[in-house]
Design a protein around this motif. Structure first.
Motif, PDB file in Angstrom:
ATOM      1  N   GLN A 186      -7.188  -6.487  -5.690  1.00  0.00           N
ATOM      2  CA  GLN A 186      -6.838  -5.158  -5.192  1.00  0.00           C
ATOM      3  C   GLN A 186      -8.049  -4.232  -5.215  1.00  0.00           C
ATOM      4  O   GLN A 186      -8.273  -3.467  -4.260  1.00  0.00           O
ATOM      5  CB  GLN A 186      -5.695  -4.565  -6.019  1.00  0.00           C
ATOM      6  N   ARG A 230       0.839  -1.207   0.000  1.00  0.00           N
ATOM      7  CA  ARG A 230       0.000   0.000   0.000  1.00  0.00           C
ATOM      8  C   ARG A 230       0.871   1.254   0.000  1.00  0.00           C
ATOM      9  O   ARG A 230       2.029   1.220   0.399  1.00  0.00           O
ATOM     10  CB  ARG A 230      -0.938   0.033   1.213  1.00  0.00           C
ATOM     11  N   ASP A 231       0.264   2.345  -0.450  1.00  0.00           N
ATOM     12  CA  ASP A 231       0.865   3.667  -0.389  1.00  0.00           C
ATOM     13  C   ASP A 231      -0.144   4.550   0.314  1.00  0.00           C
ATOM     14  O   ASP A 231      -1.108   5.002  -0.291  1.00  0.00           O
ATOM     15  CB  ASP A 231       1.162   4.174  -1.801  1.00  0.00           C
ATOM     16  N   ASN A 267      -3.350   5.089   2.077  1.00  0.00           N
ATOM     17  CA  ASN A 267      -4.597   4.315   2.063  1.00  0.00           C
ATOM     18  C   ASN A 267      -4.910   3.708   0.694  1.00  0.00           C
ATOM     19  O   ASN A 267      -5.967   3.112   0.507  1.00  0.00           O
ATOM     20  CB  ASN A 267      -5.777   5.205   2.491  1.00  0.00           C
ATOM     21  N   ARG A 268      -3.972   3.846  -0.232  1.00  0.00           N
ATOM     22  CA  ARG A 268      -4.176   3.273  -1.574  1.00  0.00           C
ATOM     23  C   ARG A 268      -3.402   1.964  -1.678  1.00  0.00           C
ATOM     24  O   ARG A 268      -2.194   1.925  -1.473  1.00  0.00           O
ATOM     25  CB  ARG A 268      -3.708   4.240  -2.663  1.00  0.00           C
ATOM     26  N   THR A 282      -1.509  -1.187  -3.333  1.00  0.00           N
ATOM     27  CA  THR A 282      -0.603  -1.263  -4.489  1.00  0.00           C
ATOM     28  C   THR A 282      -0.054  -2.673  -4.707  1.00  0.00           C
ATOM     29  O   THR A 282       0.925  -2.849  -5.421  1.00  0.00           O
ATOM     30  CB  THR A 282       0.583  -0.291  -4.288  1.00  0.00           C
ATOM     31  N   GLU A 302     -11.150   6.032   3.582  1.00  0.00           N
ATOM     32  CA  GLU A 302     -11.037   7.029   2.502  1.00  0.00           C
ATOM     33  C   GLU A 302      -9.742   7.822   2.648  1.00  0.00           C
ATOM     34  O   GLU A 302      -9.285   8.078   3.738  1.00  0.00           O
ATOM     35  CB  GLU A 302     -12.242   7.999   2.555  1.00  0.00           C
ATOM     36  N   GLN A 318      -9.643  -2.605  -1.947  1.00  0.00           N
ATOM     37  CA  GLN A 318      -9.640  -1.150  -1.828  1.00  0.00           C
ATOM     38  C   GLN A 318     -10.992  -0.632  -1.330  1.00  0.00           C
ATOM     39  O   GLN A 318     -11.055   0.382  -0.612  1.00  0.00           O
ATOM     40  CB  GLN A 318      -9.309  -0.520  -3.181  1.00  0.00           C
ATOM     41  N   SER A 319     -12.057  -1.318  -1.673  1.00  0.00           N
ATOM     42  CA  SER A 319     -13.391  -0.887  -1.228  1.00  0.00           C
ATOM     43  C   SER A 319     -13.559  -0.980   0.274  1.00  0.00           C
ATOM     44  O   SER A 319     -14.485  -0.402   0.849  1.00  0.00           O
ATOM     45  CB  SER A 319     -14.470  -1.711  -1.936  1.00  0.00           C
ATOM     46  N   GLU A 355       0.580  -3.962  -8.344  1.00  0.00           N
ATOM     47  CA  GLU A 355       1.281  -2.992  -9.182  1.00  0.00           C
ATOM     48  C   GLU A 355       2.791  -3.201  -9.112  1.00  0.00           C
ATOM     49  O   GLU A 355       3.317  -3.725  -8.122  1.00  0.00           O
ATOM     50  CB  GLU A 355       0.939  -1.562  -8.736  1.00  0.00           C
TER      51      GLU A 355
END
Length: 433
Positions: free
Chosen positions: A424, A225-226, A228-229, A231, A433, A428-429, A234
Motif C-alpha cells: 500500500q 481506496r478512499d 486518492n488515499r 486503503t 496528490e 500510494q507513491s 486496512e
C-alpha cells in the motif's frame, strides 16, 4: 512519468486532428440518412469462443436492420485493446466505438477523449433507452454524473462447485457453503479425503482477478481506496486477505498457478471455484460426462451481506463526427436492447442488464427454465457494487502493485499484514496528490 506525459500530449493532438474545429460540438443528427462506416474495437471478436460467434451474429443483424450503417468489427485481445485504441487515436485513426473494461473508466473519460452520452444524445432519447436497465449497472460507467461507458457484457463472481467431490468428501452437495468459514471447512474436507484441491478464487490475476478480489474484501466492509488515499491494507480489506492466507495455510485453499485455475476446475480437480459467471457455459461443456457442476452465490462473511462487484465491459463512443456519433449510438442501443441481451446471455453467458426479459417468454424465459444455474447470479445483482477504478496517470501501475502485494500476502511466507502494508505504501507513491 515522462512517457505518460508524452502520451497524453500525443492523445490530445490526435483528438484535435480527429475533430476539426466545431465538429465535436455539432449536433448529432436524428437519423442516419446517408451511408456511413464506423469502427468497433471489440475483444469478444478476438476469441475462439461463443462470444465471437454471438457478436458477429449481432453485428450482422444490426447492419441488416440499418442498411446505411456499416460496422467494421476490429478484433483485439482484451489485454491489448486499450493500447490499440490509444495508438490509433495518436495515428489519426479515430475509433468510433470500443468495448473496454471498467478499470480504465476514469482514464477514458478524463484523458482518452471518450464521449459522455449526455453531451451527445438528446436527454429524452437517452432516458428512453436507459429505462429498464438496472440502475446499479448504469452507475458503473458514470463519472461526475455523466455516462461515458454503457454497461455491455457483464458478470459477477459466482461459486462453482464439483458435486461429485462434495459427495466423496462426505459433504452434502445440496447444501453448498454460504459463508467463508463453511468454504474453509469444505475445502479442508475435499483436500484431505479426495486428494484433490479444495478451493481457489480467480482473485489474483493482474487483469481479470481484480473484480473477484474487490468483491471479497468489499463484502467484509473493506475498500481499495478512499478518494486518492489507498486503503487496501486496512480494516475489512486487510482481514479478508488474512482470511485467504489462513485458508492457504490450512490446505483448504489450493496453491496452484493463478493462470491455471480454469483448467483445474474444468478437469474436475478442484472442489470450489469463485469466478465470473461468463465462464459458466465453458465449464458446463468440460464437466459434461465427467462430473456434476453446480453453482451457488458467492460466500459471505458471517451474516454480512455480500457485495459482488462486476467484471466485463462497457461500450465507449469516441466519434467526433456527428453522423458517425449517430451511427455509433444506434449500435449502442441495439447491443444493449432486450433482443441483444437475450443473445448475449443465452449464447455467451453474461448477465442481462434488463431484468424484465428474464421471465418474458418473448426473450429469456424458456432459456432460463432450462438453465437454472443463472439464478444465483441474477439474485446477486440486487447487491451489485462497483469495481473501484484508480485515478491518475499511473492507475495501472497502482493496480499492479496492489495485486502483487495481495498474491504475496496470501501465498508468501512473510507476515501478510506487513507485506500488504508495504504494498500500500509503495502504491500510494504512484497516486495523485
Amino acid at each position: 512519468m515522462l512517457r505518460r506525459s508524452c502520451l497524453k500530449l500525443m492523445l490530445a493532438a490526435g483528438a484535435a486532428l480527429a475533430a476539426p474545429a466545431g465538429m465535436a460540438r455539432a449536433e448529432m443528427p436524428a437519423t442516419v440518412d446517408q451511408p456511413v462506416t464506423i469502427t468497433f474495437y471489440n475483444y469478444n471478436l478476438s476469441s475462439a469462443t461463443a462470444g465471437a460467434d454471438a457478436t458477429r451474429e449481432l453485428l450482422k443483424e444490426f447492419m441488416a436492420a440499418n442498411p446505411n450503417i456499416t460496422v467494421e468489427g476490429i478484433p483485439v485481445p482484451p489485454n491489448e485493446i486499450l493500447s490499440r485504441v490509444q495508438a490509433d487515436i495518436v495515428a489519426g485513426r479515430q475509433p468510433d466505438v470500443a468495448q473496454l473494461v471498467f478499470r480504465d473508466l476514469i482514464y477514458i473519460a478524463r484523458d482518452l477523449g471518450g464521449n459522455a452520452l449526455e453531451d451527445m444524445v438528446p436527454a429524452a432519447e437517452l432516458a428512453d433507452h436507459l429505462s429498464g436497465m438496472i440502475p446499479q449497472g448504469l452507475d458503473l460507467g458514470r463519472i461526475d454524473g455523466k455516462t461515458y461507458g454503457l454497461a455491455y457484457t457483464f458478470s459477477t463472481p459466482i461459486l462453482y462447485y464439483n458435486a461429485d467431490l462434495f459427495r466423496q468428501a462426505g459433504l452434502d452437495p445440496d447444501k453448498p457453503p454460504r459463508t467463508w468459514d463453511e468454504v474453509k471447512a469444505a475445502g479442508e474436507a475435499i483436500s484431505q479425503k479426495t486428494g484433490k484441491h479444495g478451493f481457489f478464487p480467480g482473485a489474483y490475476g493482474s487483469v481479470d482477478g481484480t473484480f473477484v478480489y474487490q468483491a471479497i474484501e468489499m463484502s467484509n466492509g473493506g475498500n481499495v481506496r478512499d478518494g486518492n488515499r489507498l486503503t487496501f491494507a486496512e480494516g475489512g480489506a486487510m482481514e479478508a486477505v488474512k482470511m485467504l492466507r489462513a485458508m492457504v495455510d490450512s490446505g483448504a485453499h489450493a496453491r496452484i498457478d493463478v493462470g491455471s485455475h480454469m483448467d483445474t476446475m474444468a478437469s474436475g480437480n478442484l472442489g470450489m471455484f469463485l469466478y465470473t459467471s461468463a465462464v459458466q457455459n465453458s465449464l458446463l461443456k468440460s464437466a459434461a460426462g465427467n462430473y456434476e457442476l453446480r453453482v451457488a452465490a458467492m460466500p459471505a462473511f458471517g451474516e454480512k451481506p455480500t457485495r459482488p462487484t462486476n467484471s466485463g465491459s462497457a461500450l465507449f463512443v469516441f466519434s467526433k463526427d456527428p453522423a458517425k456519433q449517430r451511427a455509433a449510438y444506434e449500435l449502442l442501443k441495439f447491443l444493449t436492447s432486450k433482443h441483444a441481451y437475450t443473445v448475449i446471455t443465452s449464447k455467451i453467458g453474461y448477465l442481462p442488464l434488463r431484468l424484465d426479459i428474464v421471465d418474458d417468454p418473448q426473450y429469456l424465459a424458456e432459456w432460463v427454465k432450462t438453465h437454472p444455474m443463472i439464478r444465483p447470479n441474477l439474485e446477486q445483482l440486487t447487491r451489485l457494487t462497483a469495481n473501484v477504478a484508480f485515478p491518475g496517470p499511473n492507475y495501472r501501475q497502482v493496480e499492479k502493485v496492489m495485486m502483487d502485494g495481495i498474491r504475496e500476502a496470501v501465498f508468501g511466507e512473510g507476515d501478510a499484514e506487513a507485506v500488504l502494508k508495504q504494498a500500500q505504501a509503495d502504491a500510494q507513491s504512484l497516486m495523485p496528490e
